[in-house]
Every structure is written in structure tokens, then in C-alpha cells.
Design a protein around this motif. Structure first.
Motif, PDB file in Angstrom:
ATOM      1  N   ASN A  51       1.123  -1.185   0.075  1.00 56.00           N
ATOM      2  CA  ASN A  51       0.178   0.076   0.090  1.00 56.00           C
ATOM      3  C   ASN A  51       0.788   1.335  -0.096  1.00 56.00           C
ATOM      4  O   ASN A  51       0.639   2.213  -0.787  1.00 56.00           O
ATOM      5  CB  ASN A  51      -0.883   0.189   1.181  1.00 56.00           C
ATOM      6  N   GLU A  54       2.849   1.742  -3.200  1.00 57.76           N
ATOM      7  CA  GLU A  54       2.297   2.316  -4.321  1.00 57.76           C
ATOM      8  C   GLU A  54       1.873   3.827  -4.090  1.00 57.76           C
ATOM      9  O   GLU A  54       1.787   4.525  -5.134  1.00 57.76           O
ATOM     10  CB  GLU A  54       0.990   1.585  -4.562  1.00 57.76           C
ATOM     11  N   MET A  55       1.695   4.106  -2.842  1.00 60.25           N
ATOM     12  CA  MET A  55       1.373   5.760  -2.879  1.00 60.25           C
ATOM     13  C   MET A  55       2.612   6.348  -3.095  1.00 60.25           C
ATOM     14  O   MET A  55       2.741   7.494  -3.707  1.00 60.25           O
ATOM     15  CB  MET A  55       1.387   5.762  -1.051  1.00 60.25           C
ATOM     16  N   THR A  58       2.878   6.003  -7.168  1.00 63.41           N
ATOM     17  CA  THR A  58       1.838   6.558  -7.838  1.00 63.41           C
ATOM     18  C   THR A  58       1.552   8.088  -7.492  1.00 63.41           C
ATOM     19  O   THR A  58       0.846   8.731  -8.211  1.00 63.41           O
ATOM     20  CB  THR A  58       0.488   5.712  -7.795  1.00 63.41           C
ATOM     21  N   GLY A  59       1.857   8.422  -6.413  1.00 61.55           N
ATOM     22  CA  GLY A  59       1.314   9.744  -5.627  1.00 61.55           C
ATOM     23  C   GLY A  59      -0.102   9.783  -5.330  1.00 61.55           C
ATOM     24  O   GLY A  59      -0.738  10.837  -4.967  1.00 61.55           O
ATOM     25  N   GLU A  60      -0.813   8.630  -5.205  1.00 61.91           N
ATOM     26  CA  GLU A  60      -2.213   8.698  -5.038  1.00 61.91           C
ATOM     27  C   GLU A  60      -2.305   8.159  -3.421  1.00 61.91           C
ATOM     28  O   GLU A  60      -1.971   6.947  -3.070  1.00 61.91           O
ATOM     29  CB  GLU A  60      -2.806   7.493  -5.826  1.00 61.91           C
ATOM     30  N   PHE A  61      -2.340   9.144  -2.562  1.00 62.53           N
ATOM     31  CA  PHE A  61      -2.303   8.859  -1.229  1.00 62.53           C
ATOM     32  C   PHE A  61      -3.622   8.964  -0.543  1.00 62.53           C
ATOM     33  O   PHE A  61      -3.935   8.288   0.474  1.00 62.53           O
ATOM     34  CB  PHE A  61      -1.701  10.189  -0.476  1.00 62.53           C
ATOM     35  N   TRP A  62      -4.758   9.617  -1.204  1.00 66.17           N
ATOM     36  CA  TRP A  62      -5.888   9.580  -0.329  1.00 66.17           C
ATOM     37  C   TRP A  62      -6.811   8.285  -0.275  1.00 66.17           C
ATOM     38  O   TRP A  62      -7.072   7.929   0.995  1.00 66.17           O
ATOM     39  CB  TRP A  62      -6.862  10.685  -0.995  1.00 66.17           C
ATOM     40  N   HIS A  65      -4.274   2.019  -2.166  1.00 62.87           N
ATOM     41  CA  HIS A  65      -4.347   0.763  -3.389  1.00 62.87           C
ATOM     42  C   HIS A  65      -3.514  -0.319  -3.119  1.00 62.87           C
ATOM     43  O   HIS A  65      -2.453  -0.099  -2.314  1.00 62.87           O
ATOM     44  CB  HIS A  65      -4.126   1.442  -4.668  1.00 62.87           C
ATOM     45  N   LEU A  70      -8.448  -0.777  -5.318  1.00 64.43           N
ATOM     46  CA  LEU A  70      -8.549  -0.050  -4.199  1.00 64.43           C
ATOM     47  C   LEU A  70      -8.592  -0.888  -2.963  1.00 64.43           C
ATOM     48  O   LEU A  70      -8.923  -2.087  -3.134  1.00 64.43           O
ATOM     49  CB  LEU A  70      -9.888   0.563  -4.189  1.00 64.43           C
ATOM     50  N   TRP A  80       0.010   5.926   5.260  1.00 62.03           N
ATOM     51  CA  TRP A  80       0.850   7.117   5.127  1.00 62.03           C
ATOM     52  C   TRP A  80       2.061   7.254   5.899  1.00 62.03           C
ATOM     53  O   TRP A  80       3.285   7.757   5.358  1.00 62.03           O
ATOM     54  CB  TRP A  80      -0.082   8.320   5.531  1.00 62.03           C
ATOM     55  N   THR A 240     -15.823   9.441  -3.154  1.00 60.92           N
ATOM     56  CA  THR A 240     -16.491   8.140  -3.467  1.00 60.92           C
ATOM     57  C   THR A 240     -17.821   8.063  -3.954  1.00 60.92           C
ATOM     58  O   THR A 240     -18.329   7.289  -4.742  1.00 60.92           O
ATOM     59  CB  THR A 240     -15.973   7.173  -2.563  1.00 60.92           C
TER      60      THR A 240
END
Length: 583
Positions: A51, A54-55, A58-62, A65, A70, A80, A240
Motif C-alpha cells: 500500500n 504504491e502511494m 503513484t502519488g495517490e495518497f488519499w 491501493h 482499491l 501514510w 467516492t
């Protein structure tokens, strides 16, 4: 040594400060040793490391994944923290254990500070040693699961409430405690556990013994906790709910309902009997403090009769937390971790008296004889070739005999040095030796067995680094260590559907695509020529096949099935995507 406790009150402030720093160095050694020496191990560590990675990738923190999909099982705060540690250190190995280490050190500092304020510096030092010696506390401090960070926030929440109740009014700490509970809920949904302090607080505050517990202040505290939760929760709900992807709505419903109320009221795994915690978990999780309970319980009862809030509040919270988790059918031993700081708060002030109990010292000696004897016997029999132990060692490619013999010899050497009259001291020192050897020698022996890193390197050497790899029925550790572009087919998709998708995908480019699957699925591979499969051997409790795309024949794959998920850890950022079955 039996006079140690009598001598310690003569400590000056300077001596106490020096002893505190020595304890800090001991904590850093015991808790921090081994960081960077092993990979994430199942069951939970590879998942959270994946997890977090991947943050970073990808820069997808919120929204967390896992393998491009998801991950709705836990809120994101621990991920985090792990992502930050990996980003700062530049390494999964160096970073994935840091959140647990810092959380454990923070918990230690909070417990010692509260003991110092309530009972003095001497008791605070004993409390630090008692917490470090607690088996489950140190185990989880050296494990990259969510629960150590949760325990830090629940301890901070309890600290804030107890500072206000026992030493207050302390409104800043009151507010900080509620904010910590909010952060605990964003870590793992049960961050509200410090609320177990409130019933006894209300009971005791009626006669003026504590800072009054007023409804208005409770509303303020509740508002602070909800505001902290809303910092992530509200944007998550908006994202969402307004998004077009149905998986976003599924994520929202899972994280808000299934993983909270439904998980507690209608648990679907980890089913255990009602007595699981008091009879099967707490005897080892609280060790060695468990040994003192026959003497501590009467002492606690005398303090309860005197209405001593310093004992009643933590004790009542412990009982309520144990009861709360016991009422759910789904139980895990790690759920008891937040009770250990509370136990230390009420056990440590009794230690000067308990230490002089000959029965307790001899019980500590007997426990050390039992542990050392088991390890010494198992190590000796294994080294002599006992078939059962040898078969187990060969299966896992592991020979721990010298390690076990060393721990057994150390146990009896300590007992011979300190004698049974100081058995508790010998046991405590042996536990320190155990953690040092576990974090060095043990990590070196076990990492190859518990991490598929070496197997995935061999796999990449067979296929070539540019070949694509399918992972049906995947485990996170294989995605985490993948050395090549990898895809999977949904973590909760039935295996039959996953294989249909995998066959269609493999047949699109059979010369450059491969599949990794454990041999337990042999019966599901009817249209695969298994004589072309490569046996990769035993790893992570399974035996694995590497199957080339050319081995798939006469299979009617489902080309219209749901998308494949590309594992972001295997691909540069420009190629990260959720891709369809057309490749």
C-alpha cells in the motif's frame, strides 16, 4: 539485588536523568535492532508495505491501493506513515518498520511520564523496564502491523484524559486526548478505546475526587474527535460518492460499514470462543507481568476499596476493553495490545513490594526453566536429527538448532548466576537477550523462508525482466517483490473467474507471458500442460509453479471479464494503469 528497590529512592534528580537516558538507549537497542535486516513478512506486513509503496510510486495518497486495486479494509493513516518512512529512507527494508518503532517509543515516553507525575521518578523507570519487558509490546514494536501505531494513539488518548482527570484541570491535554482518539480511528477503527475510562471517572467524580466530568466538555471532546476524523472522512465520502467508478462506492461502503460495525457484530473470520483473550492470549501477551497477577490482584482490590483513582481508572478501562473485544465472535490476539500500557500504569507502583515476594521470584525462575528447557531440548534434538524436526526444517529450508540451543544455554546460565531468588530478574534479562538474537540471528535465518524475494529473483531470471507475469490468487508479498511487469485479477474474485481471465490474457501473447500459481490449485488447471510448468519449490507455506503462456491449450478464457490490475511496484509511473483484458 533484592535490596535494589530500597536503594533507588536515594537517587538524585541527576541520577534519575542518567538512568532515564540509559533506558532510552536500551529501548532503542531492543526495539530498533534489526531494522534493515529483513523484508516484510506475512500476514500483514507485505500488504501495508505494498500500500505504502504504491502511494510513493503513484502519488495517490488519499485512497490506498493494493496492486492497482482499491484497498478498503483499513483507513490510510498507517499507510501514510509507512509511505513517508519509505520515501525518506529510499528503501522498503529500511522504512517499513519505522512507524512501529516510533509509535512504541512514543508509547513508552507517555507511560513513563504519567507514572512520574503520579508516583515519582523511581516508579517511572520501573514502568519503562516493565513495558519493554512485556512480550506482546516488544513483539508488535518490531512488527509492521497497524496495532502499534493504534496503541500509541490510544495511549495518548488515555494520557490526555488521565492528565485531566487525575492531575487537572488540564484542558490542553483533554483536547489532545480526544484528537488522538480521532487519529486512532483513522489508523484502525477502534481508536475510541480510551472512552473506557469514562464510566469509572464519572462514578469517582461525583464525590469530588477527580476533575468533574461535565456533559458540555464531553461534547467539545467529541466534536474534536469527529473533526479530526472528518479531515479525511469527508473528502473520502465526497470523492467516492461523486465518482463514476462503482469501485469507489464499494470502497466507501466497505470502510464505513463492513470494516466497522459489521466486522464487530457479524465477524466472518478469526472466530474464537468468548474465553479466548483471558485464557489464551493475555497469559503470554502480558508476560512477564502475568506472573505477578496472583499478588497484584489483592493489592489492587485494597486500592479500589480506598477509591484510589490512579488504579481504578486504568483497571476499569482494561476490563471494559477486554469485555468489548470478547463480545465479538471475531478475535485476534493483537487486539489486546492497547491494554498493556494500562496494565503497566497499575502494576508498576506495586513492583517494589512484589519484587520481595519469594513466590514471584521462584515463579519467574520456573518460567525461565520452562522456556529455556523447551528451546534447549528442541535445538539439541533437531541437531541430532530427530525425524519430525528435520522434516520441518527441510520443508522450510531452515536450521535453527544452534540459535535455539544458544537461547536455552543463556537461560540456564542466567538462572545459575542470579539463582531462583532473583528469577524474575533472570527472566527479564533473558527476554532482552532473546530480542537481540531474534532481531539479528533470527532475522537472518528466517527471512529467506518468510520472504519470496529470492524466489522472485529466480523467476525473473527464467522469464527475463521484460516478460509479463500473471498472479491469480495472489499474495501481497509476491507483488511486492516482483521484478517484472505483473498483473492480477482482483483480490476477492473467485479463483475460477481469475483463471478464466488469466487464460485469455496468457493466450494473447503466449511467448512473453507467464503465470505464477501455487500447486494447491492443480485441479483447477485442467487445460494447462503441467509438464511444461517450472517447479519453483516451497515458499511461504506453498509449493509454486511457474507456467509459460505456451502451456495453456484449449482454454476458453473470458475475454470480456473485469479488468486486470497492473502492479505499480513493477512499472514506471508513466505505465501505471488499470488495463483491460486486451493487454
Amino acid at each position: 539485588m533484592m535490596d535494589t528497590f530500597a536503594c533507588l529512592p536515594t537517587f538524585t534528580r541527576r541520577h534519575a536523568r542518567l538512568a532515564t537516558w540509559l533506558l532510552v538507549l536500551l529501548a532503542l537497542l531492543v526495539l530498533g535492532l534489526g531494522i534493515g535486516l529483513r523484508d516484510p513478512w506475512p500476514a500483514d506486513e507485505p500488504r501495508f508495505a505494498l500500500n505504502a509503496l504504491e502511494m510513493v510510486t503513484t502519488g495517490e495518497f488519499w485512497l490506498p491501493h493494493r496492486g492497482g486495486e482499491l484497498y478498503p479494509d483499513k483507513p490510510p493513516l498507517f499507510m501514510w506513515a509507512t509511505a513517508l518512512s519509505i520515501a525518506v529512507t529510499g528503501s522498503v527494508r529500511a522504512g517499513f518498520l519505522l512507524p512501529s518503532l516510533f509509535a512504541a517509543l512514543g508509547t513508552l515516553a507517555l507511560v513513563m511520564d504519567l507514572l512520574r507525575r503520579l508516583h515519582g521518578r523511581r516508579i517511572a523507570l520501573f514502568g519503562g523496564v516493565a513495558l519493554l519487558a512485556s512480550l506482546q509490546f516488544t513483539l508488535q514494536a518490531k512488527t509492521a502491523q497497524i496495532d502499534m501505531l493504534l496503541t500509541f494513539f490510544t495511549t495518548l488518548g488515555a494520557y490526555g484524559l488521565l492528565r485531566h482527570a487525575l492531575l487537572g484541570p488540564a484542558w490542553r491535554w483533554w483536547r489532545a486526548g480526544w484528537a488522538a482518539m480521532g487519529l486512532g480511528i483513522l489508523t484502525k477503527g477502534v481508536g475510541f478505546l480510551p472512552l473506557a475510562l469514562l464510566p469509572a471517572w464519572y462514578w469517582l467524580s461525583r464525590d469530588g475526587r477527580l476533575t468533574p466530568l461535565r456533559f458540555r466538555e464531553l461534547l467539545v471532546g467529541m466534536g474534536i474527535m469527529l473533526a479530526v476524523i472528518a479531515l479525511w472522512g469527508l473528502p473520502m465520502i465526497v470523492m467516492t460518492t461523486l465518482g463514476d467508478d462503482p469501485s469507489l462506492a464499494a470502497y466507501r461502503d466497505n470502510i464505513l460499514f463492513k470494516q466497522t460495525g459489521e466486522r464487530y457484530a457479524n465477524a466472518w473470520h478469526h472466530i474464537k470462543p468468548w474465553y479466548y483473550y483471558p485464557l489464551q492470549v493475555l497469559p503470554w501477551a502480558w508476560m512477564p507481568l502475568t506472573l505477578a497477577l496472583p499478588w497484584a490482584v489483592p493489592a489492587w482490590w485494597r486500592r479500589i476499596e480506598r477509591r484510589d483513582a490512579r488504579y481504578i481508572l486504568p483497571l476499569s478501562a482494561m476490563v471494559l476493553i477486554i469485555a468489548f473485544f470478547s463480545l465479538s465472535a471475531g478475535k485476534r490476539g493483537v487486539y489486546m495490545l492497547p491494554t498493556i500500557p494500562l496494565l503497566v500504569l497499575v502494576m508498576t507502583p506495586l513492583l517494589p513490594g512484589l519484587w520481595r515476594q519469594r513466590g514471584l521470584q521462584r515463579l519467574g525462575a520456573a518460567t525461565l526453566v520452562l522456556l529455556g528447557g523447551i528451546l534447549l531440548a528442541a535445538g539439541t534434538l533437531g541437531s541430532l536429527g530427530l525425524p519430525t524436526l528435520q522434516a520441518l526444517a527441510e520443508r522450510h529450508d531452515l536450521s535453527p538448532w544452534a540459535w535455539w540451543i544458544t537461547l536455552g544455554v543463556v537461560a540456564f546460565a542466567l538462572l545459575g548466576w542470579f539463582k531462583p531468588r532473583r528469577g524474575l530478574l533472570a527472566l527479564t534479562l533473558w527476554l532482552a537477550v532473546f530480542w537481540v538474537l531474534w532481531s539479528t540471528w533470527g532475522y537472518g535465518l528466517m527471512d529467506a523462508t518468510r520472504s519470496p524475494n529470492a524466489m522472485m529473483q529466480r523467476l525473473a531470471a527464467i522469464t527475463g525482466p521484460d516478460a509479463w507475469l500473471a498472479l491469480p490468487a495472489f499474495d501481497e508479498e509476491f507483488l511486492l517483490h516482483s521484478r517484472q511487469p505483473s498483473v492480477h485479477f482482483g483480490s476477492h474474485t473467485p479463483i475460477e473467474s481469475q483463471l478464466e481471465r488469466a487464460y485469455a490474457w496468457l493466450q494473447q501473447a503466449p511467448d512473453t507471458r507467464w503465470m505464477l500459481i501455487d500447486q494447491g490449485h492443480r485441479d483447477d488447471l485442467a487445460c494447462v500442460m503441467l509438464d511444461e510448468a517450472r517447479d519453483l519449490g516451497f515458499q511461504n507455506n506453498e509449493t509454486w509453479w511457474l507456467i509459460p503462456g505456451t502451456a495453456v491449450v484449449d482454454c476458453q478464457g473470458d475475454e470480456d471479464a473485469a479488468p486486470l490490475f497492473v502492479a505499480p511496484t513493477s512499472l514506471p509511473a508513466s505505465r501505471l494503469a488499470v488495463v483491460a483484458n486486451d493487454g
